[in-house]
Design an enzyme around this catalytic site. Structure first.
Site, PDB file in Angstrom:
ATOM      1  N   ASP A  11       0.899  -1.213  -0.182  1.00 52.81           N
ATOM      2  CA  ASP A  11       0.021  -0.028   0.025  1.00 52.81           C
ATOM      3  C   ASP A  11       0.920   1.149   0.004  1.00 52.81           C
ATOM      4  OD1 ASP A  11      -2.231  -1.529   0.138  1.00 52.81           O
ATOM      5  OD2 ASP A  11      -2.384  -1.384   2.366  1.00 52.81           O
TER       6      ASP A  11
HETATM    7  N1  URA Z   1      -1.371  -5.845   3.630  1.00 53.63           N
HETATM    8  C1  URA Z   1      -1.692  -4.741   3.583  1.00 53.63           C
HETATM    9  O1  URA Z   1      -2.803  -4.455   4.368  1.00 53.63           O
HETATM   10  N2  URA Z   1      -1.163  -3.833   3.184  1.00 53.63           N
HETATM   11  C2  URA Z   1       0.026  -3.748   2.541  1.00 53.63           C
HETATM   12  O2  URA Z   1       0.714  -3.053   2.027  1.00 53.63           O
HETATM   13  C3  URA Z   1       0.648  -5.295   2.340  1.00 53.63           C
HETATM   14  C4  URA Z   1      -0.207  -6.360   2.912  1.00 53.63           C
END
Ligand code: URA
Length: 243
Positions: A103
């Site tokens: 993310d």
């Molecule tokens: N899970 C998430 O919620 N975000 C990420 O960036 C990676 C795994």
């Protein structure tokens, strides 16, 4: 690979530009001037020079990046900076792509490879490539959350496989935990904590399969994988397919 395609892939110029240069005797392979654009060479072994300057001719490369917060994991975006913008342009032109996604606000290890097959295999749910995250969460984490993660969680559109949760610090306001998941669904870790009643305030991935984030890499920094790391990654990608 054909000489004209090779030079174009390395980002040296357009196909027609490099053809002109080759005809004009500006390119050499293994010390010999080559004037025929259609001749093919081993990109990982042959020594390529352009106007007397030695080029790094490798078109199969693998990278580890310490992804910073605030950049998108995407090949390109019209408005926002992406992880590709943190790499020299040659990595884009030879087709290096991130393996999976973090993310925008997540930090930590992100692997890039030009090997599309390897990329695909590493993401395949059947290969069970473990990823290890550190999460700062709101509220006090307790054993019931560890148990919920270990059981596997119904997240509405899919059921998350059992995951290992280790609580490193449980405080009144916030807690710190480490979680190991083998899947990589969209927002998976945040959604698992949310389902257990805890918001994720910070998320950092410290391991991807066999590879630990290099502590020498600051946020936004990257380096190529060593041969040993590439073999370990290939081995992880060969893991048993059982879906
Ligand atoms: N899970 C998430 O919620 N975000 C990420 O960036 C990676 C795994």
């Amino acid at each position: 690979m054909r000489l004209d395609r090779w030079l174009t892939m390395l980002g040296e110029g357009s196909r027609s530009e490099v053809k002109t240069w080759i005809r004009g005797g500006e390119a050499a392979v293994d010390g010999r001037i080559i004037r025929d654009s259609a001749l093919s060479f081993d990109t990982e072994k042959a020594e390529l020079t352009l106007r007397g300057k030695r080029l790094d001719g490798r078109v199969v490369r693998h990278v580890m990046m310490h992804k910073p917060a605030g950049v998108l994991t995407a090949a390109r975006d019209p408005k926002q900076p992406t992880v590709m913008d943190l790499l020299p342009g040659v990595y884009r032109s030879i087709g290096c792509m991130p393996v999976g996604r973090l993310d925008k606000d997540t930090t930590g290890i992100l692997i890039f490879t030009c090997d599309g097959e390897l990329n695909h295999r590493l993401l395949s749910p059947g290969r069970h490539v473990d990823k290890v995250y550190r999460a700062v969460t709101a509220g006090r984490l307790g054993p019931e959350v560890v148990e919920a993660f270990a059981r596997g969680m119904d997240l509405g559109d899919f059921t998350a496989q059992p995951a290992l949760l280790t609580i490193l610090r449980a405080g009144e306001e916030t807690s710190l935990a480490e979680v190991t998941v083998s899947e990589g669904k969209f927002h998976q870790v945040k959604r698992m904590f949310a389902a257990a009643g805890h918001e994720v305030l910070e998320l950092h991935r410290r391991r991807f399969g066999p590879l630990e984030l290099d502590p020498e890499l600051g946020e936004g920094e990257w380096r190529e994988l060593t041969e040993a790391e590439v073999s370990a990654l290939r081995q992880a990608a060969e893991g048993r397919e059982n879906v």
